[in-house]
Enzyme design. Structure first.
Site, short mmCIF file in Angstrom:
data_model
loop_
_atom_site.label_atom_id
_atom_site.label_comp_id
_atom_site.label_asym_id
_atom_site.label_seq_id
_atom_site.Cartn_x
_atom_site.Cartn_y
_atom_site.Cartn_z
N HIS A 184 -1.96 1.30 -21.13
CA HIS A 184 -1.10 2.20 -20.74
C HIS A 184 0.12 1.30 -19.38
O HIS A 184 0.63 2.05 -18.82
CB HIS A 184 -0.82 3.43 -21.38
CG HIS A 184 0.49 3.72 -21.16
ND1 HIS A 184 1.46 3.51 -20.58
CD2 HIS A 184 0.23 4.74 -22.37
CE1 HIS A 184 2.37 3.75 -21.53
NE2 HIS A 184 1.96 4.73 -22.66
N HIS A 204 -1.94 10.28 -27.08
CA HIS A 204 -2.95 9.86 -26.38
C HIS A 204 -4.21 10.36 -25.97
O HIS A 204 -4.85 10.88 -24.63
CB HIS A 204 -2.69 9.24 -25.16
CG HIS A 204 -1.16 8.24 -24.89
ND1 HIS A 204 -1.47 7.22 -25.79
CD2 HIS A 204 0.20 8.17 -24.36
CE1 HIS A 204 -0.06 6.20 -26.01
NE2 HIS A 204 0.43 6.63 -25.10
N ARG A 260 0.58 9.06 -31.29
CA ARG A 260 0.69 10.38 -31.57
C ARG A 260 -0.63 10.66 -32.84
O ARG A 260 0.11 9.57 -33.20
CB ARG A 260 2.10 10.77 -31.76
CG ARG A 260 3.08 11.06 -30.08
CD ARG A 260 4.46 10.68 -30.49
NE ARG A 260 5.34 10.97 -29.48
CZ ARG A 260 4.89 10.46 -28.82
NH1 ARG A 260 5.45 8.94 -29.07
NH2 ARG A 260 6.07 10.02 -27.05
N GLU A 287 2.65 -1.26 -25.44
CA GLU A 287 0.82 -0.96 -26.33
C GLU A 287 0.72 -1.70 -27.72
O GLU A 287 1.24 -1.30 -27.94
CB GLU A 287 0.95 0.43 -26.18
CG GLU A 287 1.58 1.12 -24.81
CD GLU A 287 2.20 2.91 -24.86
OE1 GLU A 287 1.28 2.85 -25.42
OE2 GLU A 287 3.30 2.52 -25.23
#
Length: 390
Positions: free
Chosen positions: A218, A147, A122, A356
């Site tokens: 992801h 993203h 973010r 991630e």
């Protein structure tokens, strides 16, 4: 470097995937191979063949000498399937995903298996300032950008080549101004499946203007297999003594807090479900775990050892190694049974996790965090590994 798009779907009889030679039609995706855990689903090559934005999509299979397989599509640079042996030697697909390009296009969760960019995680209020200029991004996650914005790398068709049976090279030129980011960003990602059952990810990028970059993958994992149920009994160890707490919109406050004495303490192996429903403001904000962990730089494999995850049914162990300073642990809290996995199961609440490797969220607006700025003449270069054992 702009590799030519090639199509390759190799024989994987040992894992239950259809063999595919030039001119040979793939078997139906309805075929399955039974294991003691769940079925491994065959993927039909023609279900991944489409033209999007004038570019062709395809399916690419990496294999190693152990019968393990990693299957990608160049639509979004997505990891569609990752087949590894369980404790009994049976093959298990540890990555959830879909059976066709169409399923990925219509999914209410856009990030399944995708290569993420330009900026993973973010950015607060979709704004950041570089060299005195403020950039305003599309806000696709409440008031924030997530993203990469409205059309991040998960929606682009990458140029793909397969120089070896175990290697896939993806290339994409993100043009200046794409999703309002500055600079022509030339990106190459190399995925390699080694004979040690490692999926290695090598990221590289160059720019012609100062910009920000934070690339990751992801993949959503369920180490008991696609369609095996929730992940609450998976054991997790994260090599982090601190994490970055967030506000109610999941933007870091700028602080780094100790995990000791909190539900975020995974310094010893703990099941995901043990404390996920504790009364804790951070867990309330994330609806569970959706937080960046600050790695304590434990060295292993020439990198930082980020995490160890173990499937309770399969016995499969996934170790994560990275050159990145952080790890986002997401426990599938926003999964709502709106999509159907390749196994036929729904993407129900907490049926998969994401781990991630990354720089920290909102780093462009957090000067105390490690920098994500890339300047002309510099090369963004980072590697991460998911290693599987039993």
């Amino acid at each position: 470097m702009k590799p030519k798009l090639l199509f390759s779907l190799c024989a994987l009889a040992a894992t239950g995937f259809a063999s595919c030679q030039s001119g040979t039609k793939e078997s139906s995706s309805n075929d399955t191979v039974k294991s003691d855990t769940v079925a491994v689903i065959k993927l039909a090559a023609d279900s991944f063949t489409k033209e999007i934005d004038g570019k062709k999509t395809a399916l690419y299979t990496l294999k190693n000498k152990n019968g393990a397989a990693a299957i990608f599509t160049n639509y979004g640079g997505r990891l569609v399937s990752l087949v590894m042996p369980d404790k009994n030697g049976k093959m298990v697909d540890v990555v959830v995903g879909f059976k066709s390009i169409g399923d990925y296009e219509k999914s209410t969760e856009p990030y399944f298996g995708a290569t993420i960019g330009r900026y993973g995680n973010r950015i607060a209020k979709g704004k950041f300032t570089l060299e005195g200029k403020t950039y305003s991004l599309f806000t696709n996650n409440g008031k924030n950008t997530l993203h990469g914005g409205k059309k991040g790398f998960q929606y682009v068709v990458w140029d793909a080549s397969q120089p070896h049976a175990n290697t896939l090279v993806l290339h994409y030129l993100s043009k200046d101004g794409e999703e309002s980011f500055p600079g022509n960003l030339d990106v190459q990602v190399t995925y390699t499946l080694t004979d040690d059952n490692e999926l290695k990810m090598d990221y590289e990028a160059k720019t012609d203007q100062t910009t920000v970059v934070n690339l990751t993958n992801h993949a959503f994992f369920n180490l008991n297999g696609d369609g095996s149920g929730d992940i609450l009994n998976h054991q997790v160890k994260i090599y982090a003594d601190g994490y970055t707490p967030v506000d109610s919109t999941l933007i870091p406050t700028g602080k780094i807090e100790k995990v000791k004495g909190t539900p975020f303490d995974f310094t010893t192996a703990t099941t995901i479900g043990k404390r996920i429903d504790d009364k804790n403001e951070q867990l309330t904000f994330g609806k569970g775990y959706d937080h960046n962990f600050v790695l304590n730089k434990t060295k292993a494999m020439g990198m930082f050892h980020a995490a160890t995850v173990k499937g309770d049914q399969s016995g499969i162990v996934m170790d994560i190694y990275t050159q990145e300073p952080g790890l986002q642990f997401y426990s599938g809290n926003f999964m709502q049974s709106k999509n159907t996995f390749k196994s036929g199961a729904k993407d129900a609440f907490r049926t998969a996790i994401a781990m991630e490797t990354q720089h920290f969220p909102d780093s462009p607006n957090q000067p105390a965090f490690p920098s994500t700025v890339l300047k002309p003449g510099q090369v963004y270069k980072t590697s991460s590994i998911y290693k599987f054992s039993k």
